[in-house]
Design a protein around this motif. Structure first.
Motif, PDB file in Angstrom:
ATOM      1  N   TYR A   1     -18.380   3.794   1.262  1.00 39.06           N
ATOM      2  CA  TYR A   1     -17.628   2.683   0.659  1.00 39.06           C
ATOM      3  C   TYR A   1     -16.131   2.980   0.670  1.00 39.06           C
ATOM      4  O   TYR A   1     -15.318   2.091   0.907  1.00 39.06           O
ATOM      5  CB  TYR A   1     -18.097   2.436  -0.773  1.00 39.06           C
ATOM      6  CG  TYR A   1     -19.537   2.038  -0.876  1.00 39.06           C
ATOM      7  CD1 TYR A   1     -19.959   0.775  -0.496  1.00 39.06           C
ATOM      8  CD2 TYR A   1     -20.487   2.928  -1.335  1.00 39.06           C
ATOM      9  CE1 TYR A   1     -21.289   0.402  -0.577  1.00 39.06           C
ATOM     10  CE2 TYR A   1     -21.823   2.577  -1.416  1.00 39.06           C
ATOM     11  CZ  TYR A   1     -22.217   1.303  -1.040  1.00 39.06           C
ATOM     12  OH  TYR A   1     -23.531   0.941  -1.114  1.00 39.06           O
TER      13      TYR A   1
ATOM     14  N   ARG B   1     -11.103   1.173  -4.456  1.00 40.80           N
ATOM     15  CA  ARG B   1      -9.866   0.552  -3.991  1.00 40.80           C
ATOM     16  C   ARG B   1      -8.693   0.963  -4.898  1.00 40.80           C
ATOM     17  O   ARG B   1      -7.597   1.241  -4.428  1.00 40.80           O
ATOM     18  CB  ARG B   1     -10.030  -0.973  -3.969  1.00 40.80           C
ATOM     19  CG  ARG B   1      -8.748  -1.775  -3.760  1.00 40.80           C
ATOM     20  CD  ARG B   1      -8.330  -1.836  -2.306  1.00 40.80           C
ATOM     21  NE  ARG B   1      -7.002  -2.406  -2.149  1.00 40.80           N
ATOM     22  CZ  ARG B   1      -6.743  -3.665  -1.838  1.00 40.80           C
ATOM     23  NH1 ARG B   1      -7.733  -4.512  -1.619  1.00 40.80           N
ATOM     24  NH2 ARG B   1      -5.510  -4.088  -1.690  1.00 40.80           N
ATOM     25  N   GLU B   2      -8.953   1.004  -6.192  1.00 39.57           N
ATOM     26  CA  GLU B   2      -7.904   1.417  -7.136  1.00 39.57           C
ATOM     27  C   GLU B   2      -7.522   2.880  -6.900  1.00 39.57           C
ATOM     28  O   GLU B   2      -6.357   3.243  -6.974  1.00 39.57           O
ATOM     29  CB  GLU B   2      -8.373   1.225  -8.581  1.00 39.57           C
ATOM     30  CG  GLU B   2      -8.495  -0.222  -9.009  1.00 39.57           C
ATOM     31  CD  GLU B   2      -7.152  -0.846  -9.388  1.00 39.57           C
ATOM     32  OE1 GLU B   2      -6.115  -0.171  -9.304  1.00 39.57           O
ATOM     33  OE2 GLU B   2      -7.172  -2.041  -9.775  1.00 39.57           O
TER      34      GLU B   2
ATOM     35  N   ARG C   1     -16.626  -0.133  -6.493  1.00 42.58           N
ATOM     36  CA  ARG C   1     -15.553  -1.139  -6.604  1.00 42.58           C
ATOM     37  C   ARG C   1     -14.264  -0.567  -7.180  1.00 42.58           C
ATOM     38  O   ARG C   1     -13.228  -1.220  -7.103  1.00 42.58           O
ATOM     39  CB  ARG C   1     -16.026  -2.308  -7.468  1.00 42.58           C
ATOM     40  CG  ARG C   1     -17.053  -3.163  -6.770  1.00 42.58           C
ATOM     41  CD  ARG C   1     -17.090  -4.522  -7.402  1.00 42.58           C
ATOM     42  NE  ARG C   1     -18.250  -5.268  -6.954  1.00 42.58           N
ATOM     43  CZ  ARG C   1     -18.578  -6.448  -7.434  1.00 42.58           C
ATOM     44  NH1 ARG C   1     -17.850  -6.999  -8.383  1.00 42.58           N
ATOM     45  NH2 ARG C   1     -19.642  -7.084  -6.983  1.00 42.58           N
TER      46      ARG C   1
ATOM     47  N   THR D   1       6.159   1.511  -0.528  1.00 42.87           N
ATOM     48  CA  THR D   1       5.365   0.284  -0.637  1.00 42.87           C
ATOM     49  C   THR D   1       5.191  -0.141  -2.096  1.00 42.87           C
ATOM     50  O   THR D   1       4.855  -1.280  -2.376  1.00 42.87           O
ATOM     51  CB  THR D   1       3.959   0.441  -0.015  1.00 42.87           C
ATOM     52  OG1 THR D   1       3.224   1.391  -0.780  1.00 42.87           O
ATOM     53  CG2 THR D   1       4.023   0.883   1.426  1.00 42.87           C
TER      54      THR D   1
ATOM     55  N   TYR E   1       2.928   6.673   0.162  1.00 43.40           N
ATOM     56  CA  TYR E   1       3.834   5.621   0.655  1.00 43.40           C
ATOM     57  C   TYR E   1       4.580   5.033  -0.540  1.00 43.40           C
ATOM     58  O   TYR E   1       4.377   3.862  -0.885  1.00 43.40           O
ATOM     59  CB  TYR E   1       3.043   4.540   1.390  1.00 43.40           C
ATOM     60  CG  TYR E   1       2.244   5.073   2.553  1.00 43.40           C
ATOM     61  CD1 TYR E   1       2.850   5.284   3.795  1.00 43.40           C
ATOM     62  CD2 TYR E   1       0.902   5.402   2.408  1.00 43.40           C
ATOM     63  CE1 TYR E   1       2.123   5.808   4.849  1.00 43.40           C
ATOM     64  CE2 TYR E   1       0.180   5.923   3.459  1.00 43.40           C
ATOM     65  CZ  TYR E   1       0.787   6.118   4.676  1.00 43.40           C
ATOM     66  OH  TYR E   1       0.070   6.633   5.718  1.00 43.40           O
TER      67      TYR E   1
ATOM     68  N   ARG F   1      -5.961  -1.758 -16.852  1.00 43.05           N
ATOM     69  CA  ARG F   1      -6.372  -2.745 -15.845  1.00 43.05           C
ATOM     70  C   ARG F   1      -7.739  -2.378 -15.259  1.00 43.05           C
ATOM     71  O   ARG F   1      -8.587  -3.238 -15.031  1.00 43.05           O
ATOM     72  CB  ARG F   1      -5.320  -2.786 -14.725  1.00 43.05           C
ATOM     73  CG  ARG F   1      -5.593  -3.853 -13.674  1.00 43.05           C
ATOM     74  CD  ARG F   1      -4.609  -3.795 -12.523  1.00 43.05           C
ATOM     75  NE  ARG F   1      -4.748  -2.591 -11.741  1.00 43.05           N
ATOM     76  CZ  ARG F   1      -3.876  -1.593 -11.733  1.00 43.05           C
ATOM     77  NH1 ARG F   1      -2.775  -1.656 -12.461  1.00 43.05           N
ATOM     78  NH2 ARG F   1      -4.069  -0.516 -10.994  1.00 43.05           N
TER      79      ARG F   1
ATOM     80  N   TYR G   1      -2.242   6.084  -2.342  1.00 41.62           N
ATOM     81  CA  TYR G   1      -1.264   5.489  -1.419  1.00 41.62           C
ATOM     82  C   TYR G   1       0.125   5.448  -2.061  1.00 41.62           C
ATOM     83  O   TYR G   1       1.133   5.576  -1.387  1.00 41.62           O
ATOM     84  CB  TYR G   1      -1.688   4.070  -1.053  1.00 41.62           C
ATOM     85  CG  TYR G   1      -2.464   3.937   0.250  1.00 41.62           C
ATOM     86  CD1 TYR G   1      -2.700   5.021   1.085  1.00 41.62           C
ATOM     87  CD2 TYR G   1      -2.941   2.694   0.654  1.00 41.62           C
ATOM     88  CE1 TYR G   1      -3.399   4.881   2.270  1.00 41.62           C
ATOM     89  CE2 TYR G   1      -3.651   2.538   1.849  1.00 41.62           C
ATOM     90  CZ  TYR G   1      -3.874   3.636   2.646  1.00 41.62           C
ATOM     91  OH  TYR G   1      -4.562   3.485   3.825  1.00 41.62           O
TER      92      TYR G   1
ATOM     93  N   ASP H   1      -5.507   3.002  -3.768  1.00 43.20           N
ATOM     94  CA  ASP H   1      -4.167   2.467  -4.033  1.00 43.20           C
ATOM     95  C   ASP H   1      -3.303   3.488  -4.776  1.00 43.20           C
ATOM     96  O   ASP H   1      -2.105   3.623  -4.496  1.00 43.20           O
ATOM     97  CB  ASP H   1      -4.253   1.194  -4.889  1.00 43.20           C
ATOM     98  CG  ASP H   1      -4.768  -0.010  -4.106  1.00 43.20           C
ATOM     99  OD1 ASP H   1      -4.959   0.112  -2.883  1.00 43.20           O
ATOM    100  OD2 ASP H   1      -4.973  -1.072  -4.726  1.00 43.20           O
TER     101      ASP H   1
END
Lengths: 348, 211
Positions: free
Chosen positions: A277, A245-246, A242, A259, A256, A171, A252, A249
């Protein structure tokens, strides 16, 4: 696992304290104690392997040498672990002190087991891309150099983890449409990536630096039996803004798991960064951001959420820009900038 | 029609593509699909360059910009008066950037300017996703809360309601956004009624249908 750490005379952390969350992003200039924080955790892990000191507490805690004290979240909040050091570079004693209140007093062995599962990662892209020995694939090594072997093991014994990793990678790196782990006759594993529309494949060694870091970060996140704590320096290293974020995540998912629909225990994460950033991605969770500040040769930590005017500041600028501007603290001293030990610290 | 979209995340973009198509009533071709902003105020800072780039270097007919209002002043009918500009209203600011940037641009690619489509999600795009599903989530409720000095819900609560967590992964956020927008696109009137910040975008888009 670890709720707070108090430092005394430990490198630049002369008198500092840090409260920890499940996820912690530490920002600050070079030499502000970020690596020392992680180093203290690795020393704790090392000393937890040894038998505890049985000398009376009062006899131990009177020195002026470096000392680092750890408090824990429930169910182990009845313990304080104190690490004493002969010098800044040599910590040789760990004392577990039962506290007047809190739980887990009868279960030091379980806490010790968790302390032994603290891991630090300093990924090396040249190592990540290389073939590795299958027999070394038990868990990801500090530099990620056995990634291929770890993935080969998952492919056989934890296919859900392997497929999750593969899915994350495809991905995020859409130039590839398949990934294979090749086992050679010499007992080695290597990675092969199939290029979209080319019918060609390349080896892990041919991947870009940032892509290799991403592979390792996703491997951390997909580990079916992850460590109790993950410390990773310069999480943003080599990654396009960019892709941050991945990366966030992925970590995370460790901190977590609920989630992501996972039922395993949360992994405590400490990540450091120099990227505004990456910091931007924490505007909704300033409690997860720790600012390491250096005043002269002395460093200390503050939580971003302790800043009472943060909401007003963020109305006019991004978190990353606020940090870069210097008004949040956590920026380097500059010649003539007045950041001597006497300089006024940033507003808490 | 060839359009570019400037928003804050791929999840927002996926949802906006569906919404734009629903309002236009026909599919559109996405131009410069890799545009992205870092949130306010970066959107306003980068917008003049984006408009100029689209105008001179692409054949885009229009640019759709959608931002969250966060705690800023919400755009009202009062702001629609000619020559009115509220410096703390993001809709007013973005429209002003469009106006100022396109004012003196020469004709290019057979058109005088890139068409403007601006939407402001109050307080965040998750509010749009909840339209019609959670009646207490409306722009009016948010404005009333601002006037009382007590927000009816937080951004984190909106995320929790949409994603089931306030720390959604990008994949999960995209899937949820698409799911909710698919629920809304058969009839966008409820979304337009509850969220004038979306209605303003829809009005912009409808003017493009018959240029």
């Amino acid at each position: 696992m670890i709720a707070s750490i108090a430092f005394r005379n430990f490198k630049a952390l002369r008198n500092a304290r840090i409260q920890l969350e499940r996820f912690n992003l530490v920002i600050g200039p070079n030499g502000s104690g970020k690596s020392s924080l992680i180093e203290s955790l690795m020393r704790l892990r090392t000393l937890a392997r040894l038998p505890l000191s049985d000398l009376p507490v009062a006899l131990e805690r009177h020195g002026v040498g470096p000392e680092v004290s750890f408090h824990f979240f429930p169910p182990f909040d009845g313990w304080e672990a104190v690490m004493m050091c002969a010098t800044e570079h040599h910590c040789d004693l760990l004392q577990a002190i039962p506290l007047p209140a809190g739980g887990g007093i009868e279960d030091w062995p379980t806490l010790r087991e968790r302390l032994l599962r603290i891991r630090r990662y300093e990924f090396d892209h040249t190592a990540i891309g290389r073939p590795s020995l299958l027999k070394d694939g038990h868990e990801l090594s500090i530099d990620g150099g056995n990634l291929a072997a770890v993935l080969a093991r998952w492919q056989d014994s934890a296919p859900a983890a392997f497929n999750g990793w593969r899915s994350d990678v495809l991905r995020t790196l859409p130039e590839y449409d398949d990934i294979g782990v090749i086992k050679s006759a010499g007992g080695r594993a290597s990675l092969r990536f199939s290029l979209v529309d080319h019918g060609e494949s390349i080896t892990g060694e041919e991947l870009s630096q940032g892509s290799l870091y991403a592979l390792a970060i996703f491997a951390l996140a997909c580990d079916p039996d992850p460590p109790a704590m993950v410390c990773i320096e310069e999480l943003d290293r080599g990654l396009h803004p960019r892709l941050l974020r991945e990366a966030r995540d992925a970590l995370y998912r460790l901190s977590y798991p609920e989630t992501a629909g996972l039922s395993r225990a949360p992994v405590q994460v400490i990540a450091t960064t120099y990227s505004p950033y990456l910091l931007d991605l924490f505007r909704d969770h300033p409690e997860e951001v720790v600012i390491a500040q250096k005043h002269g040769r002395v460093a200390h930590f503050t939580r971003l959420c302790e800043r009472s005017d943060l909401g007003e500041l963020m109305a006019g600028a991004s978190l990353g820009d606020l940090w870069y501007s210097g008004i949040l603290g956590g920026v380097p001293d500059e010649a003539g900038g007045g950041s001597s030990p006497k300089a006024e610290p940033a507003k808490p | 029609m060839k359009l570019a979209i400037l928003s804050e995340s791929p999840a927002d973009e996926a949802a906006l593509c569906l919404l734009i198509e629903a309002v236009l009533g026909s599919p559109f071709v996405r131009v410069q699909a890799n545009l992205r902003a870092r949130g306010w105020p970066s959107v306003a800072q980068v917008l003049p360059a984006v408009i100029r780039h689209l105008h001179f270097n692409t054949d885009a007919h229009g640019l759709v910009v959608v931002v969250d209002s966060d705690d800023s002043v919400v755009h009202t009918e009062l702001h629609e008066r000619p020559d009115y500009f509220h410096p703390l209203c993001r809709m007013c600011r973005l429209r002003a950037v469009f106006r100022q940037t396109t004012k003196n641009l020469p004709m290019a690619r057979g058109r005088t300017r890139v068409l403007r489509g601006v939407g402001v999600a109050v307080p965040a795009i998750e509010g749009w996703y909840l339209a019609g599903r959670e009646p207490d989530v409306t722009e009016e409720a948010w404005v009333a809360g601002q006037e009382r000095g007590r927000a009816p819900y937080s951004r984190a609560q909106l995320k929790q309601r949409v994603y089931g967590t306030d720390r959604p992964s990008l994949v999960h956020a995209t899937n949820c956004a698409i799911r909710e927008i698919r629920r809304l696109v058969p009839d966008t009137r409820r979304l337009e009624h509850d969220f004038p910040g979306f209605a303003a975008l829809a009005r912009d888009l409808r003017t493009w249908r018959s240029p």
